[in-house]
Design a protein around this motif. Structure first.
Motif, PDB file in Angstrom:
ATOM      1  N   PHE A 127       5.123   4.956   2.464  1.00  0.00           N
ATOM      2  CA  PHE A 127       5.189   6.133   3.348  1.00  0.00           C
ATOM      3  C   PHE A 127       5.806   5.716   4.912  1.00  0.00           C
ATOM      4  CE2 PHE A 127       3.705   8.696   7.033  1.00  0.00           C
ATOM      5  CZ  PHE A 127       4.102  10.084   6.854  1.00  0.00           C
ATOM      6  N   GLN A 128       5.461   4.681   5.484  1.00  0.00           N
ATOM      7  CA  GLN A 128       5.957   4.033   6.652  1.00  0.00           C
ATOM      8  C   GLN A 128       7.359   3.637   6.674  1.00  0.00           C
ATOM      9  OE1 GLN A 128       3.535   0.956   8.639  1.00  0.00           O
ATOM     10  NE2 GLN A 128       1.944   1.689   7.653  1.00  0.00           N
TER      11      GLN A 128
ATOM     12  N   THR B 126      -7.846  -1.554  -2.311  1.00  0.00           N
ATOM     13  CA  THR B 126      -7.180  -2.226  -1.068  1.00  0.00           C
ATOM     14  C   THR B 126      -7.481  -3.835  -1.219  1.00  0.00           C
ATOM     15  OG1 THR B 126      -7.554  -0.415   0.496  1.00  0.00           O
ATOM     16  CG2 THR B 126      -7.065  -2.782   1.440  1.00  0.00           C
TER      17      THR B 126
ATOM     18  N   SER C 234       0.823  -1.208   0.079  1.00  0.00           N
ATOM     19  CA  SER C 234      -0.131  -0.036  -0.109  1.00  0.00           C
ATOM     20  C   SER C 234       0.937   1.345   0.000  1.00  0.00           C
ATOM     21  CB  SER C 234      -0.927  -0.073   1.159  1.00  0.00           C
ATOM     22  OG  SER C 234      -0.151  -0.106   2.306  1.00  0.00           O
ATOM     23  N   ARG C 235       0.106   2.446  -0.314  1.00  0.00           N
ATOM     24  CA  ARG C 235       0.990   3.739  -0.295  1.00  0.00           C
ATOM     25  C   ARG C 235       1.432   4.053   1.173  1.00  0.00           C
ATOM     26  NH1 ARG C 235       2.988   5.469  -5.188  1.00  0.00           N
ATOM     27  NH2 ARG C 235       1.528   4.965  -6.731  1.00  0.00           N
ATOM     28  N   SER C 236       0.425   3.809   1.939  1.00  0.00           N
ATOM     29  CA  SER C 236       0.681   4.018   3.473  1.00  0.00           C
ATOM     30  C   SER C 236       2.001   3.077   3.889  1.00  0.00           C
ATOM     31  CB  SER C 236      -0.315   3.741   4.368  1.00  0.00           C
ATOM     32  OG  SER C 236      -0.702   2.138   4.431  1.00  0.00           O
TER      33      SER C 236
ATOM     34  N   ASN D 104       3.067  -6.258   2.889  1.00  0.00           N
ATOM     35  CA  ASN D 104       1.936  -6.426   3.247  1.00  0.00           C
ATOM     36  C   ASN D 104       1.189  -7.125   4.143  1.00  0.00           C
ATOM     37  OD1 ASN D 104      -1.311  -6.484   3.109  1.00  0.00           O
ATOM     38  ND2 ASN D 104      -1.170  -5.865   0.923  1.00  0.00           N
TER      39      ASN D 104
END
Lengths: 393, 221
Positions: free
Chosen positions: A355-356, B72, A350-352, B108
């Motif tokens: 970022f993380q 998502t 994910s983009r997050s 993920n």
């Protein structure tokens, strides 16, 4: 949380030169204002504690700063002198206790301080080895001096020559180390103490005579703090060392009350006595001045605080510059690592998470910078303020 | 099963347009996307992986309607059920070989990194001749080794679909054959769907299903 940390740690290790540069840039940005603040606080505390323990100082008219620093840190050896008579007068008052100070000479570059044995209890200085400075030619060395030079009672130190090129110059005096002081974390650790009379001998005011062993006339050498007798004799022959055999031959010419000292420390009994004594020096016609080292330090600190303002300003400007550089580096890094980010997103990140990952990299850099800053502050805490006092004062 | 119906997609910048009225690949079978460079093979693979969203039409993958799923959901489906092999390998330079194989597990939280993941990574590395380089940086590997590493990374999650974008394009014949053997073997053993783009006519005959892009793509407007 382990995922971005794992990736960030590996990325920082891989780009280690860039990471170290960034970390040190951040550390410098953090350290500069903190170090300057810490140094100044410690510096002020060190200055103040010594100044507060030195209520009043009498000396020749001139710079108050020079006089205060002369007494507190044995600086400014070229200070104009005052006669011993002033000390004698002050010690006879019932306003407090006086301590003479003669600080014109050095021993291997270290201040040689002529005073009385009463100076030690006044400064809470304890003898770690040997005995005090009762005898002419004896010296007591500060803890740091003893450590640096590895000297102990029974060793000898030679006073630095004042005029090495003059044939008629005063030969250097060889001192007998009678004691070593306990560490005091003050300027006293870096000084050599003798009686005022020994200091006078070292400057050439007092000397010995060959073939004139009239010990009755040389009582001054045996009890140097009290005697005020002066003796004259012919066949002058200078001595460079005062021994048990020749101590009786040492004597002074002239009126001892006129002999020079550089300052007098005065410890008044109370505020009233302090005010009364200060009143004696208020007149413009007063020959000497009286200063309160605490007040002098207050004035000195005002200058230092102005200096701190500039340091803080420099730190802010540096912080802004570093911030801009970090933004630029961050942006360039994102550009360079665009393909890597794209791959991660295409695989299923994910983009997050991306970022993380970058936040974790920055976090680790900040932690590294924090550790470096901590080490710098720790080092400064132990040595910085003392160095600054030595450097600035 | 993969079922594509009335698929429409175009890149506004270039005007490139892709239309696929209907296409189907049954579960566990292999399909080749055939066509010259720039014909849209990579675009279709991206659509099938849920990286791109179609403007119109439906894509159903493993019984799930990609066109109705959120980003998502598509991302989670992709990382857990699809193994992606890119034409340019796209390895992470700061991870070593064994870490690169396990990359999906670092990206993920849908994938839980259990103790057998590392074991599987070692097995795959051995199977593809990379066991001597496990702690090496990817930059020290040859092109063939890098491509085999990319295949290991795609297979580590034991995907039900392998989407491979010209995986043999930069390989010599020996390495190309080795890669094809591994992909087909996996597909048959695991009953996983293999959809692979290629412009190598020698490979066409290996696939049960073929989609020729020459008939699908309209010219830029």
């Amino acid at each position: 949380m382990w995922r971005p940390l794992f990736l960030a740690w590996n990325a920082l290790k891989y780009y280690r030169t860039r990471s170290l540069l960034l970390m040190f840039c951040l550390a410098i940005t953090f350290s500069l204002p903190l170090v300057s603040r810490m140094l100044i606080v410690d510096f002020e505390s060190q200055l103040r504690s010594r100044a507060d323990a030195t209520p009043l100082v009498v000396g020749a008219r001139g710079s108050r700063f020079d006089l205060a620093l002369h007494v507190l840190y044995f600086k400014e050896p070229a200070l104009p002198t005052i006669p011993y008579r002033e000390y004698d007068r002050l010690s006879r008052t019932d306003l407090g206790t006086a301590f003479p100070l003669h600080r014109q000479l050095t021993v291997q570059g270290t201040p040689l301080v002529g005073t009385t044995s009463g100076y030690f209890p006044f400064r809470d200085l304890l003898i770690a080895e040997g005995r005090s400075i009762g005898r002419l030619g004896d010296c007591v060395v500060g803890a740091q001096v003893a450590k640096d030079w590895d000297v102990h009672p029974g060793d000898h130190l030679t006073v630095d020559a004042t005029n090495v090129f003059s044939i008629a110059g005063i030969p250097p005096l060889r001192l007998n180390v009678s004691g070593v002081l306990k560490e005091n974390q003050s300027a006293d650790d870096d000084a050599v103490f003798v009686t005022v009379q020994t200091a006078w001998v070292a400057t050439g005011i007092g000397h010995g005579h060959s073939g004139s062993p009239d010990t009755d006339h040389n009582v001054q050498g045996k009890n140097p703090e009290e005697t005020q007798k002066t003796l004259g004799a012919a066949a002058l022959l200078p001595y460079t060392e005062i021994t048990d055999e020749n101590i009786g031959q040492f004597h002074f010419h002239g009126e001892q009350l006129d002999f020079p000292i550089t300052a007098v420390i005065f410890d008044p009994l109370g505020d009233r006595e302090s005010t009364l004594l200060r009143g004696q020096y208020v007149s413009d016609e007063a020959e000497y001045q009286i200063v309160s080292p605490s007040q002098v330090v207050d004035e000195l600190m005002e200058v230092v605080f102005q200096f701190r303002f500039f340091l803080d300003l420099a730190a802010v400007l540096m912080g802004i510059t570093t911030g801009c550089l970090l933004l630029l580096i961050g942006w360039l890094t994102l550009q360079i690592r665009q393909a890597e980010i794209k791959t991660m997103v295409r695989i299923g990140s994910s983009r997050s998470m991306v970022f993380q990952l970058h936040a974790a990299e920055l976090g680790l850099l900040l932690i590294g910078a924090g550790v470096v800053t901590g080490i710098v502050l720790l080092v400064i805490k132990f040595v910085g303020a003392s160095l600054l006092v030595q450097f600035l004062v | 099963m993969l079922q594509v119906t009335n698929l429409q997609f175009h890149y506004p910048e270039s005007g490139f347009q892709l239309s696929l009225p209907s296409w189907m690949v049954p579960e566990g079978e292999q399909a080749a996307l055939i066509g010259p460079s720039g014909s849209g093979k990579t675009t279709l693979l991206s659509l099938l992986a849920g990286i791109l969203q179609p403007e119109a039409g439906e894509i159903e993958l493993l019984g799930k309607p990609l066109h109705q799923m959120s980003e998502t959901e598509r991302r989670n489906l992709r990382i857990s059920q699809c193994g992606l092999i890119f034409q340019s390998f796209e390895l992470i330079p700061y991870l070593n070989v064994v870490q690169n194989i396990q990359l999906p597990y670092y990206l993920n939280p849908v994938l839980e990194r259990s103790s057998d993941v590392e074991f599987r990574a070692y097995q795959l590395a051995e199977q593809l001749g990379l066991s001597s380089y496990l702690q090496n940086r990817v930059t020290s590997l040859s092109v063939g080794e890098q491509q085999r590493l990319a295949i290991c990374r795609a297979l580590i999650t034991q995907p039900q679909v392998i989407l491979a974008d010209e995986p043999t394009a930069s390989l010599d014949q020996t390495n190309a054959e080795r890669v094809m053997d591994v992909l087909f073997e996996y597909s048959r053993e695991q009953k996983a769907m293999l959809i692979m783009s290629t412009h190598d006519p020698a490979l066409f005959t290996l696939f049960e299903h073929r989609l020729d892009f020459a008939s699908l793509v309209s010219s830029p407007v």
